[in-house]
Motif scaffolding. Structure first.
Motif, mmCIF file in Angstrom:
data_model
loop_
_atom_site.group_PDB
_atom_site.id
_atom_site.type_symbol
_atom_site.label_atom_id
_atom_site.label_comp_id
_atom_site.label_asym_id
_atom_site.label_seq_id
_atom_site.Cartn_x
_atom_site.Cartn_y
_atom_site.Cartn_z
ATOM 1 N N ASN A 1 20.744 -52.303 -42.392
ATOM 2 C CA ASN A 1 19.742 -52.252 -42.414
ATOM 3 C C ASN A 1 18.988 -51.234 -42.955
ATOM 4 O OD1 ASN A 1 19.552 -53.315 -38.937
ATOM 5 N ND2 ASN A 1 21.024 -51.643 -39.340
ATOM 6 N N LYS A 2 19.166 -52.667 -44.444
ATOM 7 C CA LYS A 2 18.372 -52.124 -45.307
ATOM 8 C C LYS A 2 16.941 -51.886 -45.437
ATOM 9 C CE LYS A 2 20.483 -54.340 -50.026
ATOM 10 N NZ LYS A 2 20.691 -55.333 -51.000
ATOM 11 N N PHE A 3 16.190 -52.806 -44.532
ATOM 12 C CA PHE A 3 14.898 -52.910 -44.221
ATOM 13 C C PHE A 3 14.650 -51.929 -43.617
ATOM 14 C CE2 PHE A 3 11.437 -53.921 -41.357
ATOM 15 C CZ PHE A 3 9.990 -54.144 -42.399
ATOM 16 N N ALA A 4 15.372 -51.194 -42.304
ATOM 17 C CA ALA A 4 15.066 -49.824 -41.494
ATOM 18 C C ALA A 4 14.838 -48.467 -42.884
ATOM 19 C CB ALA A 4 15.847 -49.997 -40.422
ATOM 20 N N PHE B 1 13.837 -53.253 -55.380
ATOM 21 C CA PHE B 1 15.085 -53.465 -56.607
ATOM 22 C C PHE B 1 15.871 -53.376 -55.889
ATOM 23 C CE2 PHE B 1 12.624 -51.847 -59.484
ATOM 24 C CZ PHE B 1 13.575 -51.674 -60.511
ATOM 25 N N TYR B 2 15.567 -53.624 -54.085
ATOM 26 C CA TYR B 2 16.643 -53.943 -52.569
ATOM 27 C C TYR B 2 16.702 -54.965 -52.270
ATOM 28 C CZ TYR B 2 18.347 -49.527 -54.484
ATOM 29 O OH TYR B 2 18.739 -48.526 -55.767
ATOM 30 N N LEU B 3 14.817 -55.541 -51.278
ATOM 31 C CA LEU B 3 15.004 -55.741 -50.183
ATOM 32 C C LEU B 3 14.302 -57.449 -50.857
ATOM 33 C CD1 LEU B 3 12.085 -53.409 -48.228
ATOM 34 C CD2 LEU B 3 15.109 -54.257 -48.570
ATOM 35 N N SER B 4 14.914 -58.813 -49.897
ATOM 36 C CA SER B 4 14.381 -60.024 -50.686
ATOM 37 C C SER B 4 12.734 -60.215 -50.547
ATOM 38 C CB SER B 4 14.906 -60.517 -49.075
ATOM 39 O OG SER B 4 14.454 -61.035 -48.060
ATOM 40 N N VAL B 5 12.504 -61.127 -51.009
ATOM 41 C CA VAL B 5 10.340 -61.137 -50.882
ATOM 42 C C VAL B 5 10.095 -61.042 -49.483
ATOM 43 C CG1 VAL B 5 8.387 -62.868 -51.315
ATOM 44 C CG2 VAL B 5 10.961 -62.617 -52.710
ATOM 45 N N LEU B 6 10.479 -61.942 -48.313
ATOM 46 C CA LEU B 6 9.867 -61.614 -47.135
ATOM 47 C C LEU B 6 10.172 -59.989 -46.830
ATOM 48 C CD1 LEU B 6 8.910 -63.543 -45.583
ATOM 49 C CD2 LEU B 6 10.431 -63.914 -44.364
ATOM 50 N N GLU B 7 11.826 -59.485 -46.929
ATOM 51 C CA GLU B 7 12.101 -58.154 -46.205
ATOM 52 C C GLU B 7 10.340 -57.003 -47.076
ATOM 53 O OE1 GLU B 7 16.493 -57.219 -45.522
ATOM 54 O OE2 GLU B 7 15.464 -57.667 -47.675
ATOM 55 N N MET B 8 10.077 -57.247 -48.148
ATOM 56 C CA MET B 8 8.721 -56.381 -48.974
ATOM 57 C C MET B 8 7.673 -56.621 -48.089
ATOM 58 S SD MET B 8 9.151 -56.271 -53.428
ATOM 59 C CE MET B 8 8.167 -56.610 -53.696
ATOM 60 N N ALA B 9 7.489 -58.192 -48.270
ATOM 61 C CA ALA B 9 5.755 -58.400 -48.322
ATOM 62 C C ALA B 9 6.107 -57.656 -46.655
ATOM 63 C CB ALA B 9 6.053 -59.515 -47.756
ATOM 64 N N ALA B 10 6.881 -57.995 -45.966
ATOM 65 C CA ALA B 10 7.098 -56.863 -43.904
ATOM 66 C C ALA B 10 6.660 -55.420 -44.626
ATOM 67 C CB ALA B 10 7.836 -57.647 -43.245
ATOM 68 N N SER C 1 10.943 -41.110 -57.648
ATOM 69 C CA SER C 1 11.303 -42.623 -57.850
ATOM 70 C C SER C 1 13.592 -42.859 -58.322
ATOM 71 C CB SER C 1 10.750 -43.765 -58.825
ATOM 72 O OG SER C 1 9.900 -42.985 -58.971
ATOM 73 N N ALA C 2 13.215 -41.759 -59.587
ATOM 74 C CA ALA C 2 14.835 -41.914 -60.303
ATOM 75 C C ALA C 2 15.654 -41.051 -58.615
ATOM 76 C CB ALA C 2 14.090 -41.284 -60.552
ATOM 77 N N ALA C 3 15.220 -40.082 -58.587
ATOM 78 C CA ALA C 3 16.299 -39.501 -57.426
ATOM 79 C C ALA C 3 15.955 -40.436 -56.132
ATOM 80 C CB ALA C 3 15.817 -38.125 -56.878
ATOM 81 N N LEU C 4 14.493 -41.551 -55.496
ATOM 82 C CA LEU C 4 15.236 -41.792 -54.798
ATOM 83 C C LEU C 4 16.185 -43.250 -55.111
ATOM 84 C CD1 LEU C 4 14.222 -42.689 -51.499
ATOM 85 C CD2 LEU C 4 12.798 -43.645 -52.715
ATOM 86 N N PHE C 5 16.487 -43.442 -56.258
ATOM 87 C CA PHE C 5 17.342 -44.429 -57.128
ATOM 88 C C PHE C 5 18.486 -44.589 -56.615
ATOM 89 C CE2 PHE C 5 18.709 -47.820 -59.304
ATOM 90 C CZ PHE C 5 17.949 -48.776 -59.559
ATOM 91 N N GLN C 6 18.420 -43.204 -56.994
ATOM 92 C CA GLN C 6 19.958 -42.609 -56.789
ATOM 93 C C GLN C 6 20.585 -42.998 -55.836
ATOM 94 O OE1 GLN C 6 21.112 -43.470 -59.770
ATOM 95 N NE2 GLN C 6 22.343 -42.149 -60.118
ATOM 96 N N ILE C 7 19.843 -42.475 -54.978
ATOM 97 C CA ILE C 7 20.267 -42.024 -53.480
ATOM 98 C C ILE C 7 20.244 -43.476 -52.767
ATOM 99 C CG2 ILE C 7 19.848 -41.293 -50.909
ATOM 100 C CD1 ILE C 7 18.102 -39.282 -52.636
ATOM 101 N N LEU C 8 19.840 -44.472 -53.389
ATOM 102 C CA LEU C 8 19.795 -45.781 -52.055
ATOM 103 C C LEU C 8 20.729 -46.435 -52.949
ATOM 104 C CD1 LEU C 8 15.902 -46.437 -51.918
ATOM 105 C CD2 LEU C 8 17.159 -46.220 -50.260
#
Lengths: 153, 234
Positions: A7-10, A46-55, A137-144
């Motif tokens: 559930n990356k999008f969620a 960096f994580y979602l597909s184009v459609l997911e990111m557009a949504a 963003s660096a912190a969030l990137f590391q967590i994800l």
């Protein structure tokens, strides 16, 4: 762990809501805030597909738009994460640095195109915004990245 | 249903909502925003105090002969505000159909109905208007401060500043600041002086402007629809 993987999008939607809450509340309290929302959307490239990111970006516009019809700045806000998505593979560094750089670049381009005069008149505030956005963003990137490995490592 | 189709459906629904029902977004945003924690009674008293000081300064100055400002105000509810940095815009529920025009002053009233200037109308739509507040970095206004009426240029921003104050001016912290700009009603309270100091070039004085309200907390404002704007582009 398995559920989070599916559930990356969620997860990003949840992070987006938390970032919105933090940014809008910080702005209400101090008059300015790091660009947590735009940074979250830029990292989603960096994580979602184009459609997911557009949504996700469309949901962002629904919440943030402050005009009767979306204007130039909100359109820019929608397009910048796609810019990050298209250039992310050019970045040669480690994932975390690439993520932070993508977010900082989005914020810099956003203000350069939407309110250039403000950067000139308040360079110190602008530098603080960029620095805090980079840290977030660096912190969030590391967590994800703990849950999802990206391709740009 | 495939996962991609779900996201496509979500995307289409959201885009439809953005154009057909934007107020849903404003309501969601209201839910996830913490408003200021200042006590409303305290804010009203500070507003009242500031406007009384401005009255005193005005009456003690040279403009005694001028009539006091009274406009034709309509109340407007604030729907939403600018979410990013440097600008401060409010979207209100009054527009062209209510007689709102670009450049008209926007105020809040103190408890005894004294007006305090918070910004001007920047853009007008059929049913809504955008207000540019004193917290916007593009906002500029000629003002005077204190009983001596020291001239100054108010520059907006997240911390609005009074600039170009003659350095020998007799200004003190707490002195009222009121409008004297050609495009604004004369003598409208804007705020009070804080932290008067010499500017970095040492030629002028500068100070911070303290307001009794937070632009993000405003829910009701008033627009003077009778005010005739001389040059709305300014």
């Amino acid at each position: 762990m398995l559920k989070i993987q599916n559930n990356k999008f969620a997860v990003f939607l949840f992070v987006f809501i938390i970032a919105s809450f933090a940014q809008l509340s910080l702005k209400a309290a101090f008059g300015w805030s790091p660009e947590l929302i735009l940074a979250t959307l830029a990292l989603s490239a960096f994580y979602l597909s184009v459609l997911e990111m557009a949504a996700l970006c469309a949901f962002g516009i629904l919440i943030l738009n402050w005009r009767p019809l979306p204007g130039w700045e909100i359109l820019l806000f929608f397009l910048l994460p796609f810019m990050v998505m298209s250039v992310k593979n050019i970045f040669p560094w480690r994932g975390m640095i690439n993520g932070a750089l993508g977010a900082v670049l989005s914020v810099a381009v956003f203000y350069a195109l939407s309110d250039w005069g403000a950067i000139i008149s308040s360079p110190a505030v602008f530098a603080e915004i960029l620095a805090m956005t980079a840290i977030f963003s660096a912190a969030l990137f590391q967590i994800l990245n703990y849950f999802y490995k990206t391709h740009t490592v | 249903m495939r996962k991609e189709n779900l996201f496509l459906l979500f995307l289409i629904l959201t885009v439809l909502l953005i154009f057909l029902y934007p107020s849903l977004g404003w309501k969601i945003r209201d839910l996830i925003t913490v408003s200021g924690t200042q006590n409303p009674d305290y804010k009203n008293l500070v507003l009242e105090n500031q406007s009384l000081k401005a009255d005193l300064a005005q009456l003690s100055g040279l403009k005694k002969e001028l009539p006091s400002y009274s406009g034709n105000f309509i109340q407007a509810s604030v729907y939403s505000n600018y979410p990013f940095n440097f600008k401060s815009e409010l979207l209100v529920n009054r527009g062209e159909k209510d007689g709102v025009k670009v450049g008209q002053p926007v105020i809040v009233f103190s408890v005894s109905s004294k007006p305090v200037l918070i910004g001007i109308v920047e853009e007008v739509f059929r049913n809504n208007s955008l207000i540019k507040t004193v917290f916007d970095s593009r906002f500029q206004l000629s003002v005077r401060a204190g009983v001596a009426g020291a001239n100054s240029l108010l520059k907006g921003g997240s911390n609005p500043k009074l600039t170009l104050i003659p350095k020998d001016s007799k200004i003190e912290n707490g002195d009222a600041v009121y409008s004297v700009g050609s495009n604004y009603p004369f003598g409208l309270t804007v705020g009070i002086v804080r932290n008067f100091r010499l500017s970095s070039d040492q030629f002028f004085g500068e100070a911070d402007l303290e307001t009794a309200y937070n632009a993000n907390d405003l829910q009701i404002v008033s627009i003077d629809v009778a005010y005739n704007v001389k040059n709305p582009k300014q």
